[in-house]
Design a protein around this motif. Structure first.
Motif, mmCIF file in Angstrom:
data_model
loop_
_atom_site.group_PDB
_atom_site.id
_atom_site.type_symbol
_atom_site.label_atom_id
_atom_site.label_comp_id
_atom_site.label_asym_id
_atom_site.label_seq_id
_atom_site.Cartn_x
_atom_site.Cartn_y
_atom_site.Cartn_z
ATOM 1 N N LYS A 54 -0.563 3.784 -2.764
ATOM 2 C CA LYS A 54 -1.789 2.949 -3.584
ATOM 3 C C LYS A 54 -2.851 3.851 -3.742
ATOM 4 C CE LYS A 54 -3.543 -1.439 -4.395
ATOM 5 N NZ LYS A 54 -3.513 -2.899 -4.180
ATOM 6 N N ARG A 90 -1.392 2.321 -11.081
ATOM 7 C CA ARG A 90 -1.996 2.049 -9.663
ATOM 8 C C ARG A 90 -1.192 2.650 -8.436
ATOM 9 N NH1 ARG A 90 0.240 -2.963 -11.087
ATOM 10 N NH2 ARG A 90 1.043 -3.280 -9.135
ATOM 11 N N PHE A 91 -0.154 3.412 -8.589
ATOM 12 C CA PHE A 91 0.387 4.265 -7.352
ATOM 13 C C PHE A 91 0.418 5.679 -7.767
ATOM 14 C CE2 PHE A 91 1.074 -0.131 -6.631
ATOM 15 C CZ PHE A 91 1.023 -0.170 -4.975
ATOM 16 N N LYS A 124 0.529 -1.424 0.147
ATOM 17 C CA LYS A 124 -0.037 -0.013 -0.016
ATOM 18 C C LYS A 124 0.824 1.259 -0.067
ATOM 19 C CE LYS A 124 -4.054 1.992 2.410
ATOM 20 N NZ LYS A 124 -4.809 2.183 3.524
#
Length: 149
Positions: free
Chosen positions: A148, A68-69, A45
């Motif tokens: 994340k 995604r990040f 995360k």
């Protein structure tokens, strides 16, 4: 993309539920003295990469983007120049395409603009922000925080 000072993060901390925790952590350490490596704050995360790299020329730095990040990038010892382009304007991906494991995609086009970030400031790159980092001279030390979405 957001550019700001590490002394003035409060207004940006509301943009993501983990930003307050990240900025408090970043302000808590003497990062100039930390050895390069990865520090996990929350598995899969949030993590911090302390990187020691050799600066690149504008021509050598490639635009990259992540799906995604979010990247929060912070120069630690010397200023760093970045290239930026709105991802929706880019079409020419590198041959390898999106690398799922590393959450990265490189582009062939050049940035629309360049900016230089001094030590003590940060830049936040969201998935729509293609960025070309590590532009500078000599050895550079920086922090990249991955958050994340």
């Amino acid at each position: 993309m957001i550019i700001g000072s590490l002394t003035q993060t409060k207004r940006f901390e509301i943009l993501h539920p983990d930003f307050k925790k990240v900025f408090e952590y970043v302000r808590s350490g003497n990062w100039q003295q930390v050895t390069a490596g990865k520090i996990i704050l929350e598995e899969d995360k949030i993590w911090v990469n302390v990187d020691e790299v050799t600066g690149k020329s504008r021509e050598a730095a490639k635009l990259e983007a992540h799906n995604r990040f979010i990247d929060i990038q912070i120069p630690l010892l010397q200023e760093e120049t970045f290239g930026w382009e709105e991802r929706g304007r880019l079409a020419m991906e590198e041959e390898e395409g999106y690398q799922v494991q590393n959450d990265i995609l490189f582009y062939q086009e050049r940035p629309a603009l360049y900016f230089t970030l001094p030590v003590g400031d940060f830049v936040i790159f969201f998935p729509e922000d293609a960025h070309a980092p590590c532009i500078g001279n000599g050895k550079m030390k920086k922090m990249v925080v991955k958050v994340k979405l």
